[in-house]
Design a protein around this motif. Structure first.
Motif, PDB file in Angstrom:
ATOM      1  N   CYS A 122       0.847  -1.205   0.000  1.00  0.00           N
ATOM      2  CA  CYS A 122       0.000   0.000   0.000  1.00  0.00           C
ATOM      3  C   CYS A 122       0.878   1.249   0.000  1.00  0.00           C
ATOM      4  CB  CYS A 122      -0.897  -0.021   1.230  1.00  0.00           C
ATOM      5  SG  CYS A 122      -2.014   1.392   1.338  1.00  0.00           S
ATOM      6  N   GLN A 123       0.686   2.120  -1.001  1.00  0.00           N
ATOM      7  CA  GLN A 123       1.546   3.304  -1.115  1.00  0.00           C
ATOM      8  C   GLN A 123       1.140   4.455  -0.212  1.00  0.00           C
ATOM      9  OE1 GLN A 123       0.830   1.433  -3.966  1.00  0.00           O
ATOM     10  NE2 GLN A 123       2.336   1.843  -5.543  1.00  0.00           N
ATOM     11  N   ALA A 124      -0.113   4.476   0.236  1.00  0.00           N
ATOM     12  CA  ALA A 124      -0.555   5.593   1.087  1.00  0.00           C
ATOM     13  C   ALA A 124      -1.815   5.201   1.851  1.00  0.00           C
ATOM     14  CB  ALA A 124      -0.826   6.835   0.242  1.00  0.00           C
ATOM     15  N   ILE A 125      -1.926   5.749   3.055  1.00  0.00           N
ATOM     16  CA  ILE A 125      -3.133   5.583   3.868  1.00  0.00           C
ATOM     17  C   ILE A 125      -3.621   6.968   4.267  1.00  0.00           C
ATOM     18  CG2 ILE A 125      -4.086   4.723   6.052  1.00  0.00           C
ATOM     19  CD1 ILE A 125      -1.855   2.593   6.047  1.00  0.00           C
ATOM     20  N   ALA A 126      -4.920   7.206   4.124  1.00  0.00           N
ATOM     21  CA  ALA A 126      -5.553   8.415   4.666  1.00  0.00           C
ATOM     22  C   ALA A 126      -6.673   7.923   5.581  1.00  0.00           C
ATOM     23  CB  ALA A 126      -6.112   9.283   3.542  1.00  0.00           C
ATOM     24  N   ALA A 127      -6.583   8.273   6.858  1.00  0.00           N
ATOM     25  CA  ALA A 127      -7.506   7.720   7.848  1.00  0.00           C
ATOM     26  C   ALA A 127      -8.391   8.794   8.473  1.00  0.00           C
ATOM     27  CB  ALA A 127      -6.714   6.993   8.933  1.00  0.00           C
ATOM     28  N   GLY A 128      -9.470   8.316   9.088  1.00  0.00           N
ATOM     29  CA  GLY A 128     -10.466   9.217   9.661  1.00  0.00           C
ATOM     30  C   GLY A 128      -9.930  10.125  10.752  1.00  0.00           C
ATOM     31  N   ASP A 129      -8.900   9.652  11.480  1.00  0.00           N
ATOM     32  CA  ASP A 129      -8.350  10.488  12.560  1.00  0.00           C
ATOM     33  C   ASP A 129      -7.256  11.431  12.069  1.00  0.00           C
ATOM     34  OD1 ASP A 129      -6.531   8.474  12.059  1.00  0.00           O
ATOM     35  OD2 ASP A 129      -6.240   7.901  14.156  1.00  0.00           O
ATOM     36  N   GLU A 130      -7.089  11.512  10.741  1.00  0.00           N
ATOM     37  CA  GLU A 130      -6.072  12.397  10.164  1.00  0.00           C
ATOM     38  C   GLU A 130      -6.670  13.598   9.438  1.00  0.00           C
ATOM     39  OE1 GLU A 130      -2.334   9.556   9.226  1.00  0.00           O
ATOM     40  OE2 GLU A 130      -3.995   9.338   7.806  1.00  0.00           O
ATOM     41  N   VAL A 131      -8.000  13.687   9.439  1.00  0.00           N
ATOM     42  CA  VAL A 131      -8.666  14.821   8.787  1.00  0.00           C
ATOM     43  C   VAL A 131      -9.678  15.438   9.750  1.00  0.00           C
ATOM     44  CG1 VAL A 131      -8.389  13.961   6.413  1.00  0.00           C
ATOM     45  CG2 VAL A 131     -10.397  13.273   7.753  1.00  0.00           C
ATOM     46  N   THR A 132      -9.983  16.709   9.541  1.00  0.00           N
ATOM     47  CA  THR A 132     -10.942  17.407  10.403  1.00  0.00           C
ATOM     48  C   THR A 132     -12.359  16.908  10.174  1.00  0.00           C
ATOM     49  OG1 THR A 132      -9.528  19.351  10.337  1.00  0.00           O
ATOM     50  CG2 THR A 132     -11.763  19.682  11.117  1.00  0.00           C
ATOM     51  N   HIS A 133     -12.707  16.698   8.909  1.00  0.00           N
ATOM     52  CA  HIS A 133     -14.072  16.300   8.564  1.00  0.00           C
ATOM     53  C   HIS A 133     -14.076  14.927   7.908  1.00  0.00           C
ATOM     54  CE1 HIS A 133     -15.404  20.330   9.543  1.00  0.00           C
ATOM     55  NE2 HIS A 133     -14.490  20.819   8.720  1.00  0.00           N
ATOM     56  N   GLY A 134     -14.974  14.043   8.389  1.00  0.00           N
ATOM     57  CA  GLY A 134     -15.091  12.699   7.826  1.00  0.00           C
ATOM     58  C   GLY A 134     -15.983  12.661   6.598  1.00  0.00           C
ATOM     59  N   LYS A 135     -16.057  11.495   5.966  1.00  0.00           N
ATOM     60  CA  LYS A 135     -16.967  11.289   4.833  1.00  0.00           C
ATOM     61  C   LYS A 135     -18.393  11.636   5.277  1.00  0.00           C
ATOM     62  CE  LYS A 135     -14.104   7.335   3.349  1.00  0.00           C
ATOM     63  NZ  LYS A 135     -14.072   5.882   3.120  1.00  0.00           N
ATOM     64  N   PRO A 136     -19.203  12.265   4.431  1.00  0.00           N
ATOM     65  CA  PRO A 136     -19.083  12.485   2.991  1.00  0.00           C
ATOM     66  C   PRO A 136     -18.235  13.692   2.576  1.00  0.00           C
ATOM     67  CG  PRO A 136     -21.210  13.286   3.733  1.00  0.00           C
ATOM     68  CD  PRO A 136     -20.537  12.659   4.940  1.00  0.00           C
ATOM     69  N   ASN A 137     -17.585  14.375   3.515  1.00  0.00           N
ATOM     70  CA  ASN A 137     -16.628  15.415   3.141  1.00  0.00           C
ATOM     71  C   ASN A 137     -15.494  14.752   2.351  1.00  0.00           C
ATOM     72  OD1 ASN A 137     -14.068  17.104   3.703  1.00  0.00           O
ATOM     73  ND2 ASN A 137     -15.715  18.464   4.370  1.00  0.00           N
ATOM     74  N   PRO A 138     -14.985  15.401   1.317  1.00  0.00           N
ATOM     75  CA  PRO A 138     -13.960  14.769   0.467  1.00  0.00           C
ATOM     76  C   PRO A 138     -12.552  14.736   1.058  1.00  0.00           C
ATOM     77  CG  PRO A 138     -14.441  16.985  -0.329  1.00  0.00           C
ATOM     78  CD  PRO A 138     -15.433  16.703   0.770  1.00  0.00           C
ATOM     79  N   ALA A 139     -12.357  15.286   2.258  1.00  0.00           N
ATOM     80  CA  ALA A 139     -11.005  15.468   2.808  1.00  0.00           C
ATOM     81  C   ALA A 139     -10.165  14.193   2.812  1.00  0.00           C
ATOM     82  CB  ALA A 139     -11.092  16.034   4.227  1.00  0.00           C
ATOM     83  N   ILE A 140     -10.754  13.055   3.186  1.00  0.00           N
ATOM     84  CA  ILE A 140      -9.986  11.804   3.263  1.00  0.00           C
ATOM     85  C   ILE A 140      -9.471  11.416   1.880  1.00  0.00           C
ATOM     86  CG2 ILE A 140     -10.181   9.307   3.676  1.00  0.00           C
ATOM     87  CD1 ILE A 140     -11.991   9.952   6.057  1.00  0.00           C
ATOM     88  N   TYR A 141     -10.317  11.574   0.862  1.00  0.00           N
ATOM     89  CA  TYR A 141      -9.893  11.211  -0.495  1.00  0.00           C
ATOM     90  C   TYR A 141      -8.862  12.188  -1.046  1.00  0.00           C
ATOM     91  CZ  TYR A 141     -12.788   7.155  -0.954  1.00  0.00           C
ATOM     92  OH  TYR A 141     -13.300   5.896  -0.784  1.00  0.00           O
ATOM     93  N   GLY A 183     -19.315   7.438   1.693  1.00  0.00           N
ATOM     94  CA  GLY A 183     -17.968   7.262   1.145  1.00  0.00           C
ATOM     95  C   GLY A 183     -17.907   7.552  -0.339  1.00  0.00           C
ATOM     96  N   SER A 184     -18.876   7.033  -1.086  1.00  0.00           N
ATOM     97  CA  SER A 184     -18.870   7.261  -2.529  1.00  0.00           C
ATOM     98  C   SER A 184     -19.117   8.733  -2.847  1.00  0.00           C
ATOM     99  CB  SER A 184     -19.893   6.365  -3.237  1.00  0.00           C
ATOM    100  OG  SER A 184     -21.177   6.513  -2.684  1.00  0.00           O
ATOM    101  N   LEU A 185     -19.938   9.390  -2.041  1.00  0.00           N
ATOM    102  CA  LEU A 185     -20.181  10.822  -2.227  1.00  0.00           C
ATOM    103  C   LEU A 185     -18.902  11.616  -1.953  1.00  0.00           C
ATOM    104  CD1 LEU A 185     -22.306  12.919  -2.947  1.00  0.00           C
ATOM    105  CD2 LEU A 185     -23.007  12.965  -0.543  1.00  0.00           C
ATOM    106  N   ALA A 186     -18.152  11.207  -0.940  1.00  0.00           N
ATOM    107  CA  ALA A 186     -16.875  11.874  -0.622  1.00  0.00           C
ATOM    108  C   ALA A 186     -15.906  11.760  -1.786  1.00  0.00           C
ATOM    109  CB  ALA A 186     -16.253  11.247   0.630  1.00  0.00           C
ATOM    110  N   ALA A 187     -15.834  10.576  -2.390  1.00  0.00           N
ATOM    111  CA  ALA A 187     -14.909  10.356  -3.512  1.00  0.00           C
ATOM    112  C   ALA A 187     -15.308  11.181  -4.737  1.00  0.00           C
ATOM    113  CB  ALA A 187     -14.871   8.865  -3.853  1.00  0.00           C
ATOM    114  N   VAL A 188     -16.612  11.226  -5.011  1.00  0.00           N
ATOM    115  CA  VAL A 188     -17.100  12.038  -6.138  1.00  0.00           C
ATOM    116  C   VAL A 188     -16.783  13.514  -5.899  1.00  0.00           C
ATOM    117  CG1 VAL A 188     -19.183  12.862  -7.315  1.00  0.00           C
ATOM    118  CG2 VAL A 188     -18.915  10.420  -6.835  1.00  0.00           C
ATOM    119  N   ARG A 189     -17.016  13.975  -4.673  1.00  0.00           N
ATOM    120  CA  ARG A 189     -16.741  15.384  -4.344  1.00  0.00           C
ATOM    121  C   ARG A 189     -15.249  15.697  -4.434  1.00  0.00           C
ATOM    122  NH1 ARG A 189     -20.788  15.934   0.944  1.00  0.00           N
ATOM    123  NH2 ARG A 189     -22.676  16.460  -0.235  1.00  0.00           N
TER     124      ARG A 189
END
Length: 219
Positions: free
Chosen positions: A130-149, A172-178
């Motif tokens: 795995c080349q990269a991980i973006a996790a829920g505790d690393e962003v201010t706003h969780g899905k559906p906010n796009p920050a994790i993606y 999750g899918s909404l976050a990715a689209v955004r």
């Protein structure tokens, strides 16, 4: 479509069949209070970070403990359940074998905490790939906010528009689209009735994703 350079995977319910285990952890926490989650409640919280789902459950059952305490106690239960292994979703290892053969970059974008993601990847034998991980505790706003993606794309060093996102949940899918990613919804038993009208494609399993790799990444 051949401009895509990377795949960003959601984890829970997409790579591993962990949603039933997550529900089991909630039910164990709620048992002393005489409650358990219904299918309806599970559907309403899937894909959300703990700080978004827990207040809903606290209010629903009028739980006496503060949200941070509930999160901590339930996380400890979930960790114990996960320790004995998490079932993989059908087609996961076949897909990753082909991704490795083609040298396609990939990352994980999960609402779960980073230590959970690393633990699961270790269990799957995929941590070193795995080349990269973006996790829920690393962003201010969780899905559906796009920050994790967006964070996953940044850590891959690949623009979001050149990433293909695989998701099992509505938020999750909404976050990715955004985030600007081409998004494929792959619902599981718990999310099959969710609204995926915003997603670009919908497949039944990771086997379908493997069969369609050429559509997105060429031969």
């Amino acid at each position: 479509m051949n401009q895509l350079q990377a795949i960003v995977f959601d984890m829970d319910g997409l790579m591993v069949d962990s949603e039933p285990l997550s529900q089991q952890a909630w039910d164990e926490y709620l048992r002393p209070y005489g409650h358990k989650l219904t299918e309806e409640i599970v559907s309403s919280i899937i894909g959300l970070r703990a700080d978004m789902s827990t207040p809903t459950i606290k209010a629903m059952f009028n739980l006496p403990e503060p949200v941070p305490v509930i999160i901590q106690k339930r996380a400890a239960i979930y960790s114990q359940i996960r320790a004995s292994g998490v079932p993989t979703m059908p087609g996961l290892h076949e897909l990753h074998t082909e991704i490795a053969r083609r040298q396609i970059a990939w990352a994980v974008a999960t609402s779960s905490p980073r230590h959970h993601a690393e633990e699961i990847l270790q269990q799957l034998g995929l941590h070193n790939r795995c080349q990269a991980i973006a996790a829920g505790d690393e962003v201010t706003h969780g899905k559906p906010n796009p920050a994790i993606y967006l964070l996953a794309a940044e850590r891959l060093g690949i623009p979001p528009k050149q990433c293909l996102a695989l998701e099992d949940s509505g938020p999750g899918s909404l976050a990715a689209v955004r985030a600007g990613m081409t998004t494929i919804a792959i619902p599981n038993a718990q999310t099959k009735t969710a609204d995926f009208s915003h997603a670009h494609h919908r497949y039944n399993s990771l086997h379908d994703m493997l069969a369609n790799l050429d559509t997105f990444f060429g031969n």
